[in-house]
Scaffold this active site. Structure first.
Site, PDB file in Angstrom:
ATOM      1  N   ASP A   1      -1.215   5.125  -9.284  1.00 43.62           N
ATOM      2  CA  ASP A   1      -1.491   5.675 -10.623  1.00 43.62           C
ATOM      3  C   ASP A   1      -2.340   4.682 -11.402  1.00 43.62           C
ATOM      4  O   ASP A   1      -2.212   3.467 -11.219  1.00 43.62           O
ATOM      5  CB  ASP A   1      -0.187   5.959 -11.396  1.00 43.62           C
ATOM      6  CG  ASP A   1      -0.377   7.000 -12.505  1.00 43.62           C
ATOM      7  OD1 ASP A   1       0.220   8.088 -12.406  1.00 43.62           O
ATOM      8  OD2 ASP A   1      -1.137   6.729 -13.461  1.00 43.62           O
TER       9      ASP A   1
ATOM     10  N   GLU B   1      -9.675   7.957  -6.165  1.00 47.52           N
ATOM     11  CA  GLU B   1     -11.027   8.005  -5.583  1.00 47.52           C
ATOM     12  C   GLU B   1     -11.437   6.631  -5.056  1.00 47.52           C
ATOM     13  O   GLU B   1     -12.371   6.517  -4.258  1.00 47.52           O
ATOM     14  CB  GLU B   1     -12.084   8.419  -6.621  1.00 47.52           C
ATOM     15  CG  GLU B   1     -11.789   9.650  -7.416  1.00 47.52           C
ATOM     16  CD  GLU B   1     -10.969   9.365  -8.665  1.00 47.52           C
ATOM     17  OE1 GLU B   1      -9.833   8.857  -8.542  1.00 47.52           O
ATOM     18  OE2 GLU B   1     -11.454   9.634  -9.777  1.00 47.52           O
TER      19      GLU B   1
ATOM     20  N   SER C   1       1.290  15.055  -8.088  1.00 43.21           N
ATOM     21  CA  SER C   1       1.165  15.838  -9.327  1.00 43.21           C
ATOM     22  C   SER C   1      -0.190  15.536  -9.944  1.00 43.21           C
ATOM     23  O   SER C   1      -0.276  14.692 -10.833  1.00 43.21           O
ATOM     24  CB  SER C   1       2.198  15.421 -10.365  1.00 43.21           C
ATOM     25  OG  SER C   1       3.454  15.163  -9.805  1.00 43.21           O
TER      26      SER C   1
ATOM     27  N   CYS D   1      -2.839  17.731 -15.077  1.00 48.25           N
ATOM     28  CA  CYS D   1      -2.704  19.166 -15.321  1.00 48.25           C
ATOM     29  C   CYS D   1      -3.603  19.665 -16.447  1.00 48.25           C
ATOM     30  O   CYS D   1      -3.816  20.870 -16.584  1.00 48.25           O
ATOM     31  CB  CYS D   1      -1.245  19.477 -15.649  1.00 48.25           C
ATOM     32  SG  CYS D   1      -0.624  18.520 -17.028  1.00 48.25           S
TER      33      CYS D   1
ATOM     34  N   SER E   1       5.957  14.298 -16.852  1.00 49.01           N
ATOM     35  CA  SER E   1       6.744  14.170 -15.631  1.00 49.01           C
ATOM     36  C   SER E   1       7.323  15.526 -15.204  1.00 49.01           C
ATOM     37  O   SER E   1       6.855  16.570 -15.630  1.00 49.01           O
ATOM     38  CB  SER E   1       7.829  13.117 -15.844  1.00 49.01           C
ATOM     39  OG  SER E   1       8.403  12.778 -14.607  1.00 49.01           O
TER      40      SER E   1
HETATM   41  N1  SAH Z   1       4.693  13.111 -11.520  1.00 50.21           N
HETATM   42  C1  SAH Z   1       4.402  12.040 -12.439  1.00 50.21           C
HETATM   43  C2  SAH Z   1       3.416  12.377 -13.523  1.00 50.21           C
HETATM   44  C3  SAH Z   1       2.087  12.914 -13.096  1.00 50.21           C
HETATM   45  S1  SAH Z   1       0.999  13.113 -14.462  1.00 50.21           S
HETATM   46  C4  SAH Z   1       5.726  11.575 -13.076  1.00 50.21           C
HETATM   47  O1  SAH Z   1       6.778  11.946 -12.622  1.00 50.21           O
HETATM   48  O2  SAH Z   1       5.678  10.848 -14.071  1.00 50.21           O
HETATM   49  C5  SAH Z   1      -0.510  12.670 -13.726  1.00 50.21           C
HETATM   50  C6  SAH Z   1      -0.682  11.181 -13.510  1.00 50.21           C
HETATM   51  O3  SAH Z   1      -1.894  10.994 -12.795  1.00 50.21           O
HETATM   52  C7  SAH Z   1      -0.807  10.363 -14.782  1.00 50.21           C
HETATM   53  O4  SAH Z   1       0.181   9.365 -14.772  1.00 50.21           O
HETATM   54  C8  SAH Z   1      -2.195   9.744 -14.694  1.00 50.21           C
HETATM   55  O5  SAH Z   1      -2.239   8.406 -15.143  1.00 50.21           O
HETATM   56  C9  SAH Z   1      -2.489   9.790 -13.216  1.00 50.21           C
HETATM   57  N2  SAH Z   1      -3.902   9.900 -12.822  1.00 50.21           N
HETATM   58  C10 SAH Z   1      -4.810  10.742 -13.342  1.00 50.21           C
HETATM   59  N3  SAH Z   1      -5.984  10.622 -12.702  1.00 50.21           N
HETATM   60  C11 SAH Z   1      -5.816   9.663 -11.757  1.00 50.21           C
HETATM   61  C12 SAH Z   1      -6.679   9.097 -10.762  1.00 50.21           C
HETATM   62  N4  SAH Z   1      -7.933   9.507 -10.651  1.00 50.21           N
HETATM   63  N5  SAH Z   1      -6.178   8.146  -9.963  1.00 50.21           N
HETATM   64  C13 SAH Z   1      -4.884   7.741 -10.087  1.00 50.21           C
HETATM   65  N6  SAH Z   1      -4.031   8.240 -10.998  1.00 50.21           N
HETATM   66  C14 SAH Z   1      -4.486   9.194 -11.829  1.00 50.21           C
END
Ligand code: SAH
Length: 397
Positions: free
Chosen positions: A34, A58, A76, A79, A382
Site C-alpha cells: 500500500d 505499478e 481491494s 473504489c 476498509s
Molecule cells: N482493504 C483495505 C483498504 C483498501 S482501500 C483495508 O482493509 O483497509 C484502497 C487502498 O489502496 C488505499 O489504502 C490506498 O492507499 C491504496 N492504493 C491506491 N492506489 C494504490 C497503488 N497504485 N499502489 C498501492 N496502493 C494503492
C-alpha cells in the site's frame, strides 16, 4: 496442508489480513502492499512481522511478483472511480491504472495463483474495469463467481453493500455457481437460483437522499407526496425508507447495535458528541439510531467530518422519543430547537465501535499518533472482516 502464500494488495489497515486469519485456513501473507503511509503505520502496528512494501503496485515488476511465488491474491482496488457519488471515471481514472497493471501481469506470471478475491464498491459490477477483470480470468482459465453482499447477511447491524469476486484456477464450477449472475446472499447448499440479483430494490444504500431544496416541498425523491401521518418521517425520508428502518429494527436475525458499542465509562467518549452547530444545521440529514436498533448506515471515510450520508449517529438518551423532539420543529426558535435536539445526546460511533461492526478483533488497535479523523478515513475505506472471511472459506472450500 502447507500454509497458503497470500499476496495482500491495497492492504490499507489490513482488513483482508484480518479476514484471512478469521477464516482459520493455514495461510501467511507473504507481502502486503500500500502507498498510504498512515494506513501502513496501522498495518505494521497490528501485523509487525508481516512484510509490507510501502510502494505503488505499478512499481512492482513481473520478476518481483514471480519471486513471491504466491497461491492467492486478496485485493481491494481503489473504489472512487466506481462510486455513485464519484465521477465514475472507471478505467480512464488514473486510480484504476494499478488494477489494470495487475490484470496485465496476471497472465504473464510464471505460476498463476490458485485463488483470487477482489472487493470493491457497488457500481464496480457494471464497470469496464470489471469486464477487463472477467476477460483476464477467462483467458487464464479461472472459474469465478461475483457477489453483492452486505454484513446484514450475517446478522450484523450495518449496511455496507460491496461487490466481491472469488476465482479459482480450475475448470470445475463452484457448486453454487450462477453464470452471468451476481449472487446477493451467501450460497446455501441448495441451487442458487432463488438468490439471483434482483436489481437495486431493497438495498438500503440504494436510496438516494432527497436534495435539500426539496426539504419543504413535502415530496419525496420520486415525486410522491409525503404522507403526513404514517409514523414519524424525517423530512428527508421516504415512506419506503422509514418502513425499511422499522423492518430492520424488528428483524431478530440482526443483532442489536448495543453489542458493538463501547461502555459509557470509556474515557474521552465526550469528544464524540455532535457539536451544537452541526445539530441545528443537519438535524434532518442525520440517520439517528439507538443502542436497541438493529441497523446502521454505511460508515464512509468522511464520517465524523461530513454529516450527510456518511453513517448513522447514536442517540444515547434512549428514553427520549424522536417524535417529541421533532414535533412542530419548524415553528420553534433556534434556541428551542437546540434545546430539544440536545436532549437526544447524539454522538458519533467511535472508531473502535466501527471496527467492531466491521468485525475487527478486540486486539486490533490504532497507534496513538493516528488522529480520530484519520481512523474514520481508514475504517471508511476498509471492509467487513466476517463477510470476507466467509468468502475465503467458500473460495478455498
Ligand atoms: N482493504 C483495505 C483498504 C483498501 S482501500 C483495508 O482493509 O483497509 C484502497 C487502498 O489502496 C488505499 O489504502 C490506498 O492507499 C491504496 N492504493 C491506491 N492506489 C494504490 C497503488 N497504485 N499502489 C498501492 N496502493 C494503492
Amino acid at each position: 496442508m502447507e500454509p497458503l502464500r497470500v499476496l495482500e494488495l491495497y492492504s490499507g489497515i489490513g482488513g483482508m489480513h484480518q479476514a484471512l486469519r478469521a477464516s482459520g485456513i493455514p495461510a501467511e501473507i507473504v507481502v502486503a502492499v500500500d502507498v498510504n503511509t498512515v494506513a501502513n503505520d496501522v498495518y505494521i502496528h497490528n501485523f509487525p512481522t508481516t512484510p509490507l512494501w510501502p510502494k505503488t503496485i505499478e512499481g512492482i515488476s513481473l520478476k518481483e511478483f514471480n519471486r513471491l511465488s504466491f497461491d492467492m491474491i486478496l485485493m481491494s482496488p481503489p473504489c472512487q472511480p466506481f462510486t455513485r457519488i464519484g465521477r465514475q471515471g472507471d478505467i480512464s481514472d488514473p486510480r484504476t491504472q494499478s488494477f489494470l497493471y495487475i490484470l496485465d501481469i496476471l497472465p504473464r506470471l510464471a505460476k498463476l495463483p490458485k485463488y483470487l478475491l477482489v472487493e470493491n464498491v457497488k457500481g464496480f459490477e457494471t464497470s469496464s474495469a470489471r469486464n477487463e477483470l472477467i476477460q483476464t480470468l477467462e483467458k487464464c482459465g479461472f472459474t469465478y463467481q461475483e457477489f453483492l453482499l452486505s454484513p446484514t447477511c450475517l446478522g450484523i447491524p450495518n449496511s455496507r453493500l460491496r461487490y466481491f469476486l472469488i476465482a479459482r484456477l480450475q475448470s470445475e464450477h463452484f457448486p453454487f455457481q450462477a453464470p452471468g449472475k451476481i449472487l446477493t446472499d451467501f450460497p446455501s447448499q441448495e441451487p442458487a437460483d432463488s438468490k439471483m440479483s434482483k436489481g437495486p430494490e431493497g438495498w438500503a444504500e440504494h436510496s438516494s437522499p432527497v436534495p435539500t431544496q426539496e426539504l419543504a416541498s413535502g415530496y419525496d425523491n420520486n415525486g410522491r407526496q409525503r404522507p403526513q401521518k404514517e409514523g414519524f418521517l424525517f423530512k428527508l425520508e421516504t415512506v419506503e425508507e422509514l418502513e425499511r428502518k422499522q423492518h430492520a429494527d424488528n428483524d431478530l436475525s440482526l443483532q442489536m447495535l448495543r453489542k458493538y458499542l463501547q461502555d459509557d465509562v470509556v474515557e474521552g467518549l465526550s469528544q464524540y458528541f455532535l457539536p451544537l452547530k452541526s445539530l441545528l444545521r443537519y438535524a434532518f440529514l442525520l440517520d439517528i439510531v439507538t443502542p436497541t436498533c438493529r441497523r446502521s448506515t454505511c460508515f464512509t471515510k468522511g464520517y465524523g467530518h461530513y454529516i450527510e450520508g456518511t453513517g448513522s449517529v447514536l442517540q444515547t438518551a434512549e428514553d427520549i422519543q424522536l417524535e417529541s423532539v421533532f414535533k412542530s420543529f419548524e415553528a420553534l426558535s433556534e434556541d428551542e430547537k437546540l434545546m430539544r435536539l440536545s436532549t437526544l445526546k447524539l454522538r458519533y460511533f467511535t472508531p473502535r465501535e466501527i471496527a467492531n461492526l466491521h468485525g475487527f478483533p478486540p486486539e486490533f488497535s490504532f497507534p496513538d499518533k493516528v488522529t480520530i479523523k484519520q481512523c474514520y478515513r481508514l475504517l471508511g475505506n476498509s471492509l467487513n472482516v466476517h463477510v470476507v472471511a466467509k468468502l475465503i472459506l467458500i473460495l478455498v472450500g
